[in-house]
Write a protein that holds these residues in place. Structure first.
Motif, PDB file in Angstrom:
ATOM      1  N   HIS A 173      13.254  38.327 -46.055  1.00 36.96           N
ATOM      2  CA  HIS A 173      12.356  38.968 -46.576  1.00 36.96           C
ATOM      3  C   HIS A 173      11.487  38.053 -47.449  1.00 36.96           C
ATOM      4  O   HIS A 173      10.505  37.330 -47.820  1.00 36.96           O
ATOM      5  N   HIS A 174      12.355  37.616 -48.061  1.00 36.72           N
ATOM      6  CA  HIS A 174      12.266  35.658 -49.457  1.00 36.72           C
ATOM      7  C   HIS A 174      12.142  34.971 -48.567  1.00 36.72           C
ATOM      8  O   HIS A 174      10.986  34.216 -48.974  1.00 36.72           O
ATOM      9  N   LEU A 175      12.295  35.015 -46.924  1.00 40.83           N
ATOM     10  CA  LEU A 175      12.171  33.711 -45.846  1.00 40.83           C
ATOM     11  C   LEU A 175      11.010  34.001 -45.638  1.00 40.83           C
ATOM     12  O   LEU A 175       9.901  32.716 -45.820  1.00 40.83           O
ATOM     13  N   TYR A 176      10.606  35.334 -45.072  1.00 39.58           N
ATOM     14  CA  TYR A 176       9.272  35.495 -43.973  1.00 39.58           C
ATOM     15  C   TYR A 176       8.145  34.908 -45.323  1.00 39.58           C
ATOM     16  O   TYR A 176       7.095  34.276 -44.657  1.00 39.58           O
ATOM     17  N   GLN A 177       7.714  35.557 -46.506  1.00 44.27           N
ATOM     18  CA  GLN A 177       7.190  35.679 -47.537  1.00 44.27           C
ATOM     19  C   GLN A 177       7.223  33.725 -47.629  1.00 44.27           C
ATOM     20  O   GLN A 177       5.527  33.706 -47.815  1.00 44.27           O
ATOM     21  N   VAL A 192       7.848  31.431 -46.090  1.00 46.20           N
ATOM     22  CA  VAL A 192       6.988  30.545 -45.084  1.00 46.20           C
ATOM     23  C   VAL A 192       5.588  30.764 -45.053  1.00 46.20           C
ATOM     24  O   VAL A 192       4.652  30.013 -44.852  1.00 46.20           O
ATOM     25  N   ARG A 193       5.460  31.980 -44.853  1.00 47.50           N
ATOM     26  CA  ARG A 193       4.155  32.681 -44.464  1.00 47.50           C
ATOM     27  C   ARG A 193       2.989  31.868 -45.970  1.00 47.50           C
ATOM     28  O   ARG A 193       1.835  32.208 -45.459  1.00 47.50           O
ATOM     29  N   CYS A 206      -1.083  32.580 -39.055  1.00 51.09           N
ATOM     30  CA  CYS A 206       0.109  32.823 -39.021  1.00 51.09           C
ATOM     31  C   CYS A 206       0.786  33.909 -38.695  1.00 51.09           C
ATOM     32  O   CYS A 206       0.574  35.435 -38.938  1.00 51.09           O
ATOM     33  N   MET A 207       1.127  33.966 -37.714  1.00 50.99           N
ATOM     34  CA  MET A 207       1.840  34.943 -36.550  1.00 50.99           C
ATOM     35  C   MET A 207       3.603  34.723 -36.510  1.00 50.99           C
ATOM     36  O   MET A 207       4.238  34.242 -36.016  1.00 50.99           O
ATOM     37  N   THR A 208       3.468  36.260 -37.156  1.00 49.20           N
ATOM     38  CA  THR A 208       5.677  35.676 -36.929  1.00 49.20           C
ATOM     39  C   THR A 208       5.776  36.881 -36.271  1.00 49.20           C
ATOM     40  O   THR A 208       5.896  38.459 -36.708  1.00 49.20           O
ATOM     41  N   HIS A 209       7.191  37.083 -35.605  1.00 47.34           N
ATOM     42  CA  HIS A 209       8.154  38.067 -34.801  1.00 47.34           C
ATOM     43  C   HIS A 209       9.682  37.596 -35.258  1.00 47.34           C
ATOM     44  O   HIS A 209       9.838  36.361 -35.381  1.00 47.34           O
ATOM     45  N   ALA A 210      10.225  38.749 -34.892  1.00 47.01           N
ATOM     46  CA  ALA A 210      11.817  38.096 -35.072  1.00 47.01           C
ATOM     47  C   ALA A 210      12.393  38.990 -33.454  1.00 47.01           C
ATOM     48  O   ALA A 210      12.000  39.491 -33.136  1.00 47.01           O
ATOM     49  N   ILE A 270      11.501  26.468 -44.683  1.00 50.53           N
ATOM     50  CA  ILE A 270      11.609  27.415 -44.459  1.00 50.53           C
ATOM     51  C   ILE A 270      13.711  26.941 -44.601  1.00 50.53           C
ATOM     52  O   ILE A 270      14.198  27.428 -45.142  1.00 50.53           O
ATOM     53  N   GLU A 271      14.057  25.439 -44.307  1.00 49.85           N
ATOM     54  CA  GLU A 271      14.746  25.399 -45.850  1.00 49.85           C
ATOM     55  C   GLU A 271      15.366  25.801 -46.485  1.00 49.85           C
ATOM     56  O   GLU A 271      16.677  26.530 -46.604  1.00 49.85           O
ATOM     57  N   GLN A 272      14.760  25.467 -47.926  1.00 50.13           N
ATOM     58  CA  GLN A 272      14.624  25.844 -49.118  1.00 50.13           C
ATOM     59  C   GLN A 272      14.405  27.391 -49.106  1.00 50.13           C
ATOM     60  O   GLN A 272      15.359  27.780 -50.199  1.00 50.13           O
ATOM     61  N   HIS A 273      14.192  27.857 -48.059  1.00 48.62           N
ATOM     62  CA  HIS A 273      13.767  29.742 -48.597  1.00 48.62           C
ATOM     63  C   HIS A 273      15.370  30.316 -47.539  1.00 48.62           C
ATOM     64  O   HIS A 273      15.786  31.740 -47.715  1.00 48.62           O
ATOM     65  N   GLY A 274      16.321  29.566 -47.314  1.00 44.90           N
ATOM     66  CA  GLY A 274      17.579  30.294 -46.217  1.00 44.90           C
ATOM     67  C   GLY A 274      17.303  30.343 -45.186  1.00 44.90           C
ATOM     68  O   GLY A 274      18.694  31.222 -44.879  1.00 44.90           O
ATOM     69  N   GLY A 275      16.291  29.598 -44.487  1.00 47.00           N
ATOM     70  CA  GLY A 275      16.452  29.864 -42.816  1.00 47.00           C
ATOM     71  C   GLY A 275      17.842  28.499 -42.408  1.00 47.00           C
ATOM     72  O   GLY A 275      17.735  27.463 -43.618  1.00 47.00           O
TER      73      GLY A 275
END
Lengths: 564, 564
Positions: free
Chosen positions: B451-455, B457-458, B469-473, B508-513
């Motif tokens: 959730h941290h990464l999603y929020q 980056v989004r 911005c559309m996101t999926h897993a 992305i990189e900074q948020h743990g992805g």
């Protein structure tokens, strides 16, 4: 005959005296034993053409105390530098300690220790308290070019622990055995490498109490050495547990690792999957201490549903139908059982005796179905996971086994096996006490080469006079399986035994088997690595070795075939 | 409004002229298109604050012919040495050919090609006929220090193909696209690297006819680029197919490989599992042409049971319950579905429009259940494998989705998605034709950081004006998943776009992805590798690089962050 059947050898029951060679080589807990049962005893006695008289009095029992008179090879200055890092209570130059932490459980170790040989000792045993200690030790040894060897649980059967160049032995089980983090959301646990199997599994099983978790968990990793091996040992030697067909082997279970190496300390990142090039996390797995010291590892864990376990056992008409059954199971796309094991006719007959089935009602039923000793093969296993999943896996296995002429034996043989599975290594001392060698070699193989390999290796072993050779497959993949050869024969001079062992390894390699499925390489398999992998692949391993450890202080002397 | 709804942009339908820039950058088959449907078109037009008038006439369409006037940088002697190896019919110095085989499908490629830029050309395109040709070329280039780049299917979106140092481009799809061996017993197939996805899958599906096999098989690997990517490309860039949650990603699917490198040619061994130290087979996966040329690969295959597929679709109340559902599915120990995908609210709303569900009976049912646009999240997927297994997986998913407030939508949305899944990239040209950028970035992440990464980056992407911005897993593991961000915005100067793209990667990189879940590294992610993996891990990759390729001729110029 009747008299003979009631005879029980004079197995040793007393724990070995402290400070003796026997206390070093004896398997497992000092006060624990598991003696061969009457069925197994008689089978061995007959096959090796021995008599009860040969089992009256043990021969060489290794109960001699270890002399305490070998001076360490390191200088006083070096020892005191090590002491400054870990504290005086965490360092020992006593000969006994140095022998203990320089010895594994290969037959070669046991033979030499029984003879009272003091070989391949570390100069000093150090018990690091944490990662910082390890960093200090590695930096010091790198600077002074002092060899470092690493001891986890001590169960290596591949000469992985012998400190052939002396130097420092790091005993990781003493302090570095803590759980560092449990993450229920990610289903991972991070531990120090010296944590032993039962403590690891207990922490996970009791996660609600221990970590305030919502559920109970399992590590899913149960090698035969489970009770006396460490999590770090599993990872750096690429172990596989008895339930690996479902949970995966150690290679699969590792999410991330932290290593201290002469070239620096680093952690790999715990992503569930990545496409960021060649994975250093995977390069480190199986490095057997040659690149650096594993100081922390994050492992996958699984929901623990012991109540869902579905044990099963079938008797198949012969080895061919047993193999065909398990191949069909592995390629069936319905999920895998956790435990699955097929025994060849010789192992099956032994199991029937050991489990007390030979001559029973079940045995008569098998005979009625024309499943005869010398041909029939036992298939046992257990499905795990979610309740319906486990039940469906068992159901599919039933269908497959039946289609190959399998007879359902109830869960009894599986439960017998399950009950005794960690105890069997204790019997090795009993047999050794009476001058009997029992050893194992294992390999992996693709389905298409299985029978060729099986016959090639078995025929060689059986060519040795008066020798039992029992074989099973116990770790399964859609592309193949492992083969595990257990051979029992009369004692011989160590050099003759090693020549026999080398010839078997040759046979395995020449018949298309891997040098190891889950025992690892150590110094035992090292000499075959170049031929087995080829010079190009060995050159890659050497390049990585030279990168991490330019002075060749990490586990030098032949492990992984790195002759450094 | 009504008028607007009936408006259809003047999408380009004619195949690009041969020899034009458009023929280089256009996705897929020259004569194939997939235009945005009315729902998608309107949504884009509105979000980007455009009007129908903006879609009357395409702007820069790249229909200019590629000038044929750039001389290759290699000497006549070097070119003739290459020609001697492969024959004159398998070598080209035409500018168009050199551009075509030096271009991938990253947005950056497309923008530059549309502008008619001729950059990063190979000096010569060579079409090796077999491994021997590759060995000859690698030996020659190693001796002469000529760079080698490798082209498989050409679908890289990470600047993996640009020949930034000139030299030789090896086009592997021309001849090296054969099936070398099919082994039904082991369930493996050995192929040359240039075999394209559909040919690979067709060979397996038709195994009875093609190889005289007893059953049909599938490779289980269906990336979105499936129709235009090669088996070798999947392996060396660590691709993952849309069914990877069940079948595994490319890393999992590889059994063994053969490579030609400047340091020699070697094959890894096809054991199902081994404990013979660090696995060179795994070190080579994901090497993106920096260590050597993949010339043969043995892959796992699976029984093909198309009739057993169990599609499903649920609407979950929100992103949190969607994520909670899939985590529970992945950790449920009942087997995995092959395809599984959750869309965030923005992607869900778009999908409802694209699939024609918005405003339908199903939509009213969702509204009745208080599942509102802007919050609700679509979960779609399919279970595969043996019949009962697939049915049980679907049943378990149903139970989990219901417990999180999910509404069953029938299989309709899944079937819609399935039907269009390989065609979507065609829409990129249509949008680009009207000055609209559509690009994607993807990452992997553990559950606890999702959730941290999603929020993080989004929120950054949405901070850009007028941006969808559309996101999926879409790839699942017990420990986490991937996140796939699709963003659509107005065109901007290339440098501005690249700055925007870089800032997203930073986020992305900074948020743990991870830097990549399945697109690979290429030259696009290269600059982040050192920070992402750390200098110790990068040093390992460099050591291996230097071992295989001491003259740095293999794919030089930043791929994998190897700045060589």
């Amino acid at each position: 005959m009747r008299k003979s059947q009631s005879f029980t050898p004079n197995w040793i029951d007393t724990p070995p005296e402290k400070g003796t060679f026997r206390s070093v080589f004896k398997w497992g807990a000092p006060d624990q034993t598991k003696h061969p049962g009457p069925g197994f005893y008689r089978a061995v006695r007959e096959a090796l053409e021995l008599t009860d008289a040969d089992f009256q009095q043990p021969a060489q029992t290794g109960e001699k105390p270890v002399a305490q008179d070998i001076a360490p090879g390191l200088s006083g200055e070096e020892l005191s530098a090590l002491e400054q890092i870990v504290g005086s209570e965490n360092i020992s130059t006593k000969t006994f300690d140095r022998l203990k932490f320089s010895s594994g459980k290969a037959m070669e170790d046991l033979l030499k220790l029984r003879e009272g040989k003091l070989e391949n000792l570390a100069d000093v045993v150090v018990h690091p308290r944490n990662k910082n200690d390890v960093q200090g030790i590695v930096a010091l040894c790198h600077e002074k070019k002092i060899p470092i060897y690493i001891y986890g649980g001590g169960s290596s059967v591949t000469l992985g622990l012998e400190c052939v160049r002396g130097g420092v032995c790091l005993a990781l089980g003493t302090h570095m055995n803590r759980v560092l983090e449990f993450n229920e959301t990610n289903q991972t646990i991070t531990v120090e490498p010296g944590l032993m199997g039962p403590d690891y599994e207990a922490a996970l099983n009791n996660a609600p109490k221990r970590f305030g978790a919502a559920h109970r968990y399992t590590g899913g990793h149960f090698p035969q050495s489970f009770e006396h091996s460490s999590v770090g040992g599993w990872v750096v030697t690429l172990g596989a547990g008895q339930a690996s067909s479902y949970y995966g082997d150690a290679y699969d279970l590792v999410i991330s690792q932290e290593y201290v190496t002469p070239a620096g300390t680093f952690s790999t990142r715990p992503f569930p999957a990545t496409a960021t090039g060649p994975k250093v996390n995977d390069i480190m797995k199986g490095s057997e201490g040659c690149f650096g010291v594993l100081v922390g590892v994050t492992m996958k864990v699984f929901r623990h549903f012991p109540q869902n376990g579905q044990p099963f056992a079938y008797m198949l008409p012969n080895w061919e139908t047993a193999v065909a059954s398990v191949r069909e199971i592995c390629q069936g796309e319905f999920g895998m059982p956790s435990i699955l094991r097929i025994s060849d006719p010789e192992e099956t007959d032994m199991a029937m005796k050991m489990f007390g089935i030979a001559g029973s009602h079940l045995d008569r039923l098998m005979t009625l179905r024309r499943q005869r000793p010398g041909r029939r093969c036992l298939l046992i296993g257990q499905a795990d996971g979610q309740r319906h999943f486990a039940a469906q896996v068992k159901k599919n296995i039933k269908k497959i086994c039946r289609s190959h002429g399998g007879l359902y034996l109830t869960a009894y043989p599986m439960n017998k096996w399950m009950h005794g599975r960690f105890g069997d290594p204790y019997m090795r001392e009993d047999l050794n006490d009476y001058g009997i060698i029992i050893d194992t070699l294992e390999t992996s193989v693709t389905w298409d080469k299985l029978h060729h390999l099986y016959q090639g290796v078995r025929s060689y072993i059986k060519g040795h006079p008066r020798t039992i050779c029992m074989t099973h497959a116990s770790h399964f993949y859609p592309q193949g399986t492992n083969l595990y050869f257990i051979f029992i024969c009369r004692a011989m001079p160590t050099e003759d035994f090693l020549a026999f062992q080398r010839a078997i390894i040759d046979r395995i390699e020449q018949h298309g088997g891997s040098l190891s499925h889950h025992h690892g390489v150590g110094k035992m398999m090292g000499p075959w690595m170049e031929r087995h992998l080829g010079s190009e692949q060995m050159a890659v391993l050497r390049a990585i070795k030279n990168h991490f450890d330019p002075c060749h202080i990490m586990n030098p002397g032949g492990t992984l075939g790195l002759n450094a």
